[in-house]
Write a protein that holds these residues in place. Structure first.
Motif, PDB file in Angstrom:
ATOM      1  N   GLU A   1     -18.240  33.054  41.845  1.00  0.00           N
ATOM      2  CA  GLU A   1     -18.486  31.613  41.684  1.00  0.00           C
ATOM      3  C   GLU A   1     -18.805  31.248  40.232  1.00  0.00           C
TER       4      GLU A   1
ATOM      5  N   ILE B   1     -27.144  27.549  34.660  1.00  0.00           N
ATOM      6  CA  ILE B   1     -26.948  26.207  34.107  1.00  0.00           C
ATOM      7  C   ILE B   1     -28.238  25.704  33.465  1.00  0.00           C
ATOM      8  N   ALA B   2     -29.360  25.945  34.147  1.00  0.00           N
ATOM      9  CA  ALA B   2     -30.639  25.522  33.571  1.00  0.00           C
ATOM     10  C   ALA B   2     -30.886  26.220  32.238  1.00  0.00           C
TER      11      ALA B   2
ATOM     12  N   TRP C   1     -17.032  28.437  37.831  1.00  0.00           N
ATOM     13  CA  TRP C   1     -17.740  27.292  37.246  1.00  0.00           C
ATOM     14  C   TRP C   1     -17.561  27.267  35.728  1.00  0.00           C
TER      15      TRP C   1
ATOM     16  N   LYS D   1     -14.273  25.721  34.899  1.00  0.00           N
ATOM     17  CA  LYS D   1     -14.300  24.266  35.124  1.00  0.00           C
ATOM     18  C   LYS D   1     -15.079  23.552  34.034  1.00  0.00           C
ATOM     19  N   ALA D   2     -16.199  24.142  33.654  1.00  0.00           N
ATOM     20  CA  ALA D   2     -17.111  23.476  32.723  1.00  0.00           C
ATOM     21  C   ALA D   2     -16.740  23.703  31.264  1.00  0.00           C
TER      22      ALA D   2
ATOM     23  N   ARG E   1     -19.750  24.509  24.535  1.00  0.00           N
ATOM     24  CA  ARG E   1     -19.765  23.074  24.183  1.00  0.00           C
ATOM     25  C   ARG E   1     -21.139  22.477  24.471  1.00  0.00           C
TER      26      ARG E   1
ATOM     27  N   LEU F   1     -26.181  30.624  39.863  1.00  0.00           N
ATOM     28  CA  LEU F   1     -25.446  29.611  39.088  1.00  0.00           C
ATOM     29  C   LEU F   1     -26.407  28.544  38.561  1.00  0.00           C
ATOM     30  N   MET F   2     -27.310  28.094  39.419  1.00  0.00           N
ATOM     31  CA  MET F   2     -28.260  27.064  38.993  1.00  0.00           C
ATOM     32  C   MET F   2     -29.169  27.598  37.876  1.00  0.00           C
TER      33      MET F   2
ATOM     34  N   LYS G   1     -28.693  24.903  29.261  1.00  0.00           N
ATOM     35  CA  LYS G   1     -29.132  23.639  28.646  1.00  0.00           C
ATOM     36  C   LYS G   1     -30.162  23.888  27.547  1.00  0.00           C
TER      37      LYS G   1
ATOM     38  N   PHE H   1     -29.956  33.980  46.127  1.00  0.00           N
ATOM     39  CA  PHE H   1     -28.693  33.837  46.831  1.00  0.00           C
ATOM     40  C   PHE H   1     -27.922  32.623  46.303  1.00  0.00           C
ATOM     41  N   CYS H   2     -26.617  32.617  46.548  1.00  0.00           N
ATOM     42  CA  CYS H   2     -25.736  31.537  46.112  1.00  0.00           C
ATOM     43  C   CYS H   2     -26.250  30.185  46.626  1.00  0.00           C
ATOM     44  N   PRO H   3     -26.337  29.133  45.827  1.00  0.00           N
ATOM     45  CA  PRO H   3     -25.895  29.061  44.425  1.00  0.00           C
ATOM     46  C   PRO H   3     -27.028  29.263  43.424  1.00  0.00           C
TER      47      PRO H   3
END
Lengths: 76, 130
Positions: free
Chosen positions: A46, A22-23, A50, A53-54, A76, A18-19, A26, A13-15
């Motif tokens: 969402e 992102i992990a 993100w 934004k990122a 990037r 997304l997490m 990287k 479930f959110c977030p």
């Protein structure tokens, strides 16, 4: 063509999705593509917000049977 | 990116408010905002290494979070730290009241912080409490 890494975040479930994205981001080099599978409707909106934004690329989102496929490129 | 500082004060020991605090902390942190969390009062009991209590649900949403095994607030706070550079500090007063030493608490928490320091560091940003 860059490999596309699959992130299976179904059931999270959110977030959470997304997490997980992102992990994973990287761990891959700039230019690589990733695809998130998410059963969470909120994350489908969402994650693209993100990415914007990122400064990463949102390559597209599609939905099949309640699972969203969100394709992204690390920029990037 | 929005770089407005975000200060969060957690005092509740219930699942619903702590889940919301952790969700906001993690999303704000990975979106590039400096996030500072002060864990105080009963919330601090959830960050004790060896004696972590079960968080009361508080309401129906909290019950559903448990039933569906939604990622808990400790994991989300850890994401905020690891992926977004958030800083989470135990309140020094709560540590005194609860009789806790730094070594009793989770290793990913920062050093004990007093209100003077927290308010100084959070000044000029947004402040939320849960």
């Amino acid at each position: 063509m860059a490999d596309r890494k699959l992130i299976d975040a179904r059931g999270s479930f959110c977030p959470g999705p997304l997490m997980e994205l992102i992990a994973a981001m990287k761990m891959v080099p700039v230019g690589d593509e990733l695809e998130v599978l998410s059963s969470d409707r909120g994350s489908a909106s969402e994650i693209p917000q993100w990415l914007k934004k990122a400064g990463h690329e949102h390559l597209g989102t599609s939905e099949e049977g309640g699972v969203w496929h969100i394709r992204v490129r690390r920029a990037r | 990116m929005d770089s407005t500082k975000l200060g969060i004060v957690c005092v509740s020991d219930a699942r619903e408010p702590l889940q919301m605090a952790a969700m906001i902390a993690s999303v704000a942190a990975v979106s590039g905002r400096p996030v500072l969390v002060l864990v105080a009062m009963n919330a601090l009991r959830h960050f004790v290494r060896e004696a972590r209590p079960r968080a009361p649900a508080q309401g129906r949403a909290g019950e559903i979070l448990e039933e569906k095994h939604v990622t808990d607030f400790q994991a989300l706070f850890a994401h905020a730290i690891e992926l977004g550079g958030a800083r989470i500090h135990p309140c020094s007063m709560a540590m005194d009241v609860l009789g806790l030493a730094r070594d009793d608490l989770d290793a990913n928490l920062g050093e004990p912080m007093g209100l003077m320091q927290f308010l100084d560091e959070a000044a000029g940003g947004q402040l939320l409490s849960f």
